[in-house]
Design a protein around this motif. Structure first.
Motif, PDB file in Angstrom:
ATOM      1  N   PRO A  64       0.627  -1.274   0.303  1.00 10.36           N
ATOM      2  CA  PRO A  64      -0.129  -0.084   0.053  1.00 10.36           C
ATOM      3  C   PRO A  64       0.782   1.124   0.136  1.00 10.36           C
ATOM      4  CG  PRO A  64      -0.941  -1.371   1.736  1.00 10.36           C
ATOM      5  CD  PRO A  64       0.424  -2.158   1.072  1.00 10.36           C
ATOM      6  N   ALA A  65       0.604   2.282  -0.826  1.00 17.68           N
ATOM      7  CA  ALA A  65       1.017   3.457  -0.837  1.00 17.68           C
ATOM      8  C   ALA A  65       0.328   4.480  -0.144  1.00 17.68           C
ATOM      9  CB  ALA A  65       1.211   4.131  -2.348  1.00 17.68           C
ATOM     10  N   VAL A  66      -0.933   4.401   0.259  1.00 20.74           N
ATOM     11  CA  VAL A  66      -1.819   5.053   0.807  1.00 20.74           C
ATOM     12  C   VAL A  66      -2.794   4.389   1.470  1.00 20.74           C
ATOM     13  CG1 VAL A  66      -3.394   7.193   0.888  1.00 20.74           C
ATOM     14  CG2 VAL A  66      -1.602   7.054  -0.892  1.00 20.74           C
ATOM     15  N   LEU A  67      -2.882   4.572   2.868  1.00 25.18           N
ATOM     16  CA  LEU A  67      -3.852   3.907   3.561  1.00 25.18           C
ATOM     17  C   LEU A  67      -4.913   4.705   4.139  1.00 25.18           C
ATOM     18  CD1 LEU A  67      -1.382   1.878   5.975  1.00 25.18           C
ATOM     19  CD2 LEU A  67      -2.837   1.133   3.917  1.00 25.18           C
ATOM     20  N   PRO A  68      -6.055   4.149   4.294  1.00 24.75           N
ATOM     21  CA  PRO A  68      -7.050   4.987   4.880  1.00 24.75           C
ATOM     22  C   PRO A  68      -6.717   5.884   6.077  1.00 24.75           C
ATOM     23  CG  PRO A  68      -8.195   2.773   4.546  1.00 24.75           C
ATOM     24  CD  PRO A  68      -6.569   2.810   4.352  1.00 24.75           C
ATOM     25  N   GLY A  69      -7.033   7.003   6.058  1.00 22.40           N
ATOM     26  CA  GLY A  69      -6.632   8.044   7.105  1.00 22.40           C
ATOM     27  C   GLY A  69      -5.534   8.634   6.964  1.00 22.40           C
ATOM     28  N   GLU A  70      -4.879   8.404   6.023  1.00 22.33           N
ATOM     29  CA  GLU A  70      -3.491   9.151   5.624  1.00 22.33           C
ATOM     30  C   GLU A  70      -3.702  10.282   4.579  1.00 22.33           C
ATOM     31  OE1 GLU A  70       0.399   5.975   5.877  1.00 22.33           O
ATOM     32  OE2 GLU A  70      -0.802   6.052   4.082  1.00 22.33           O
ATOM     33  N   ARG A  71      -2.779  11.231   4.752  1.00 23.47           N
ATOM     34  CA  ARG A  71      -2.879  12.298   3.886  1.00 23.47           C
ATOM     35  C   ARG A  71      -2.301  12.028   2.609  1.00 23.47           C
ATOM     36  NH1 ARG A  71      -4.255  17.313   5.714  1.00 23.47           N
ATOM     37  NH2 ARG A  71      -4.352  17.286   7.883  1.00 23.47           N
ATOM     38  N   LEU A  72      -3.120  12.030   1.378  1.00 25.75           N
ATOM     39  CA  LEU A  72      -2.406  11.768  -0.037  1.00 25.75           C
ATOM     40  C   LEU A  72      -1.632  13.031  -0.453  1.00 25.75           C
ATOM     41  CD1 LEU A  72      -2.026  10.026  -2.571  1.00 25.75           C
ATOM     42  CD2 LEU A  72      -4.421  10.979  -3.346  1.00 25.75           C
ATOM     43  N   THR A  73      -0.366  12.825  -0.274  1.00 26.83           N
ATOM     44  CA  THR A  73       0.666  14.023  -0.669  1.00 26.83           C
ATOM     45  C   THR A  73       1.215  13.905  -2.136  1.00 26.83           C
ATOM     46  OG1 THR A  73       2.746  12.544  -0.054  1.00 26.83           O
ATOM     47  CG2 THR A  73       1.791  13.701   1.794  1.00 26.83           C
ATOM     48  N   GLU A  74       1.381  15.249  -2.347  1.00 28.68           N
ATOM     49  CA  GLU A  74       1.973  15.428  -3.823  1.00 28.68           C
ATOM     50  C   GLU A  74       3.128  14.376  -4.271  1.00 28.68           C
ATOM     51  OE1 GLU A  74       1.952  16.557  -7.541  1.00 28.68           O
ATOM     52  OE2 GLU A  74       0.335  17.217  -6.102  1.00 28.68           O
ATOM     53  N   PRO A  75       4.054  14.057  -3.493  1.00 23.18           N
ATOM     54  CA  PRO A  75       5.021  12.925  -3.958  1.00 23.18           C
ATOM     55  C   PRO A  75       4.333  11.738  -4.092  1.00 23.18           C
ATOM     56  CG  PRO A  75       6.060  14.423  -2.128  1.00 23.18           C
ATOM     57  CD  PRO A  75       4.474  14.678  -2.270  1.00 23.18           C
ATOM     58  N   VAL A  76       3.544  11.226  -3.263  1.00 19.54           N
ATOM     59  CA  VAL A  76       3.029   9.998  -3.390  1.00 19.54           C
ATOM     60  C   VAL A  76       1.923   9.881  -4.586  1.00 19.54           C
ATOM     61  CG1 VAL A  76       1.196   8.314  -2.339  1.00 19.54           C
ATOM     62  CG2 VAL A  76       3.036   9.358  -1.064  1.00 19.54           C
ATOM     63  N   LEU A  77       1.001  11.071  -4.738  1.00 18.46           N
ATOM     64  CA  LEU A  77       0.375  11.168  -5.895  1.00 18.46           C
ATOM     65  C   LEU A  77       1.317  11.107  -7.457  1.00 18.46           C
ATOM     66  CD1 LEU A  77      -2.744  11.297  -6.838  1.00 18.46           C
ATOM     67  CD2 LEU A  77      -2.444  13.638  -6.707  1.00 18.46           C
ATOM     68  N   ARG A  78       2.478  11.738  -7.209  1.00 15.45           N
ATOM     69  CA  ARG A  78       3.307  11.989  -8.419  1.00 15.45           C
ATOM     70  C   ARG A  78       3.812  10.477  -8.679  1.00 15.45           C
ATOM     71  NH1 ARG A  78       5.538  16.216  -7.404  1.00 15.45           N
ATOM     72  NH2 ARG A  78       7.160  15.274  -6.107  1.00 15.45           N
ATOM     73  N   TYR A  79       4.126   9.731  -7.732  1.00 15.81           N
ATOM     74  CA  TYR A  79       4.871   8.423  -7.806  1.00 15.81           C
ATOM     75  C   TYR A  79       3.775   7.273  -8.367  1.00 15.81           C
ATOM     76  CZ  TYR A  79       5.167   3.613  -6.157  1.00 15.81           C
ATOM     77  OH  TYR A  79       5.285   2.175  -6.091  1.00 15.81           O
ATOM     78  N   LEU A  80       2.175   7.597  -7.764  1.00 15.48           N
ATOM     79  CA  LEU A  80       1.349   6.708  -8.471  1.00 15.48           C
ATOM     80  C   LEU A  80       1.016   6.943  -9.976  1.00 15.48           C
ATOM     81  CD1 LEU A  80      -0.889   6.614  -5.164  1.00 15.48           C
ATOM     82  CD2 LEU A  80       0.253   4.909  -6.160  1.00 15.48           C
ATOM     83  N   ARG A  81       0.988   8.309 -10.373  1.00 14.63           N
ATOM     84  CA  ARG A  81       0.608   8.701 -11.542  1.00 14.63           C
ATOM     85  C   ARG A  81       1.799   8.075 -12.561  1.00 14.63           C
ATOM     86  NH1 ARG A  81      -2.712  13.856 -10.429  1.00 14.63           N
ATOM     87  NH2 ARG A  81      -4.804  12.884 -10.295  1.00 14.63           N
TER      88      ARG A  81
END
Length: 109
Positions: A64-81
Motif C-alpha cells: 500500500p502506498a496510501v492507507l485510509p486515514g493518511e493524507r495523500l501527498t503530492e510526492p505519493v500522488l506523483r509516484y502513483l501517476r
C-alpha cells in the motif's frame, strides 16, 4: 487467512450480524493477490450509510502506498501517476485512473 476477499453479500451478512458497525475497511488485493469487488462492497456500505475508505496499492510491488486515514501527498500522488503511465496496476481505488480519489471527511459530533 482466506485467500479470497469477502464479497458484498459477506458484508451485508456481517452488517446484519453487527448493527453497531460504523464502517468497513477492505484490503484488496489480498496477500494472495485476489481482488475484491470494491464497487459492490461500496454499494452495500452506501446503502447502509456507512463510510468506506479506500487504500491505494500499486501492483507491482503490491505494498500500500496510501492507507485510509493518511493524507495523500503530492510526492505519493506523483509516484502513483508516473507508475500508471509506466504500466503499474492499481486494483483497489474506486477510480483506477486516479482522476478522483475518495476521502473520508470529519463528521460533526
Amino acid at each position: 487467512m482466506p485467500a479470497h476477499p469477502p464479497s458484498a453479500d459477506d458484508f451485508d451478512r456481517a452488517f446484519d450480524a453487527r448493527p453497531d458497525a460504523r464502517g468497513a475497511l477492505v484490503t484488496s488485493p489480498t496477500p494472495y493477490g485476489a481482488c475484491a469487488d470494491l464497487r459492490a462492497v461500496a454499494e452495500v456500505c452506501h446503502r447502509r450509510s456507512l463510510p468506506l475508505a479506500e487504500m491505494i496499492t500499486p501492483y507491482p510491488p503490491g505494498i500500500p502506498a496510501v492507507l485510509p486515514g493518511e493524507r495523500l501527498t503530492e510526492p505519493v500522488l506523483r509516484y502513483l501517476r508516473t507508475g500508471l503511465e509506466a504500466g503499474m496496476h492499481l486494483p483497489d481505488p474506486w477510480d483506477p485512473a486516479l482522476d478522483t480519489v475518495r476521502v473520508v471527511g470529519a463528521s460533526a459530533a
